[in-house]
Design a protein around this motif. Sequence first.
Motif, PDB file in Angstrom:
ATOM      1  N   GLY A  35     -14.183  17.454  24.194  1.00 39.40           N
ATOM      2  CA  GLY A  35     -13.833  17.240  22.412  1.00 39.40           C
ATOM      3  C   GLY A  35     -15.162  16.164  21.751  1.00 39.40           C
ATOM      4  N   TRP A  36     -15.494  16.816  20.505  1.00 34.05           N
ATOM      5  CA  TRP A  36     -16.030  15.757  19.543  1.00 34.05           C
ATOM      6  C   TRP A  36     -15.091  15.350  18.472  1.00 34.05           C
ATOM      7  CZ3 TRP A  36     -20.960  14.260  20.431  1.00 34.05           C
ATOM      8  CH2 TRP A  36     -21.510  14.987  21.323  1.00 34.05           C
ATOM      9  N   ARG A  45      -9.720   8.696  12.439  1.00 31.85           N
ATOM     10  CA  ARG A  45     -10.756   9.901  13.482  1.00 31.85           C
ATOM     11  C   ARG A  45      -9.638  11.068  13.724  1.00 31.85           C
ATOM     12  NH1 ARG A  45     -12.271   6.975  18.997  1.00 31.85           N
ATOM     13  NH2 ARG A  45     -13.295   5.265  17.994  1.00 31.85           N
ATOM     14  N   GLU A  46     -11.014  12.170  13.551  1.00 29.14           N
ATOM     15  CA  GLU A  46     -10.439  13.350  13.535  1.00 29.14           C
ATOM     16  C   GLU A  46     -11.414  14.070  14.501  1.00 29.14           C
ATOM     17  OE1 GLU A  46     -10.571  15.096   9.584  1.00 29.14           O
ATOM     18  OE2 GLU A  46     -13.013  14.494   9.577  1.00 29.14           O
ATOM     19  N   ILE A  47      -9.961  14.924  14.737  1.00 28.22           N
ATOM     20  CA  ILE A  47     -10.903  16.424  15.785  1.00 28.22           C
ATOM     21  C   ILE A  47     -11.472  17.327  15.109  1.00 28.22           C
ATOM     22  CG2 ILE A  47      -9.484  17.631  15.738  1.00 28.22           C
ATOM     23  CD1 ILE A  47     -10.177  17.358  18.816  1.00 28.22           C
ATOM     24  N   GLY A  98     -13.597  13.121  26.428  1.00 34.31           N
ATOM     25  CA  GLY A  98     -13.389  14.486  27.874  1.00 34.31           C
ATOM     26  C   GLY A  98     -11.524  13.572  28.955  1.00 34.31           C
ATOM     27  N   GLY A  99     -11.246  14.552  28.777  1.00 34.85           N
ATOM     28  CA  GLY A  99      -9.583  14.462  29.480  1.00 34.85           C
ATOM     29  C   GLY A  99      -9.793  15.469  30.692  1.00 34.85           C
ATOM     30  N   TYR A 107      -7.665  22.859  25.921  1.00 36.39           N
ATOM     31  CA  TYR A 107      -8.193  22.249  25.517  1.00 36.39           C
ATOM     32  C   TYR A 107      -7.007  20.952  24.685  1.00 36.39           C
ATOM     33  CZ  TYR A 107      -8.050  25.024  21.360  1.00 36.39           C
ATOM     34  OH  TYR A 107      -7.957  26.062  21.087  1.00 36.39           O
ATOM     35  N   SER A 108      -7.202  19.133  24.511  1.00 44.08           N
ATOM     36  CA  SER A 108      -6.349  19.723  23.149  1.00 44.08           C
ATOM     37  C   SER A 108      -7.286  18.616  21.621  1.00 44.08           C
ATOM     38  CB  SER A 108      -6.380  18.247  23.960  1.00 44.08           C
ATOM     39  OG  SER A 108      -4.785  17.579  23.584  1.00 44.08           O
ATOM     40  N   THR A 109      -6.230  18.928  20.944  1.00 47.31           N
ATOM     41  CA  THR A 109      -6.303  18.673  19.659  1.00 47.31           C
ATOM     42  C   THR A 109      -5.957  17.348  19.641  1.00 47.31           C
ATOM     43  OG1 THR A 109      -4.943  19.987  18.447  1.00 47.31           O
ATOM     44  CG2 THR A 109      -6.778  20.605  18.578  1.00 47.31           C
ATOM     45  N   SER A 110      -5.715  16.401  20.593  1.00 47.43           N
ATOM     46  CA  SER A 110      -4.962  14.874  20.299  1.00 47.43           C
ATOM     47  C   SER A 110      -5.556  14.045  20.847  1.00 47.43           C
ATOM     48  CB  SER A 110      -3.509  15.029  21.106  1.00 47.43           C
ATOM     49  OG  SER A 110      -2.835  13.736  20.625  1.00 47.43           O
TER      50      SER A 110
END
Length: 127
Positions: A35-36, A45-47, A98-99, A107-110
């Motif tokens: 994610g960025w 902080r936001e995705i 990264g996760g 993918y995750s937005t959290s």
Amino acid sequence: QAQLVESGGGLVQAGGSLRLSCAASGGFFSRYFMGWFRQAPGKEREIAAAISWSGRNTYYADSVKGRFSISRDNAKNTVYLQMNSLQPEDTAVYYCAGGTTLTSSYYSTSSSQYAYWGQGTQVTVSS
């Protein structure tokens, strides 16, 4: 344990473009969803965007949809964020994260789901 290093930030005029890169070392990059995130002064902080490890599934925040594009090259252990039509409100520190997952489409937005973080790169858009 993965290490992430961002590059490509800088100063650009409104309407311009930048391409951020995030190089990963260690770990198994091809099994990381990426994610960025971004954080503007005084804001949380936001995705901005996310991508599954297969690369076939992506997410964009409404604020960047149609202007930003996330992609990855698993052979190069690198994820990219192409940013077009930049606006002053895009000014922020951009972080690569990264996760791990066993699911190629996940993918995750959290931010809490991301175990690995880069140091950030500054993007400044002048009006």
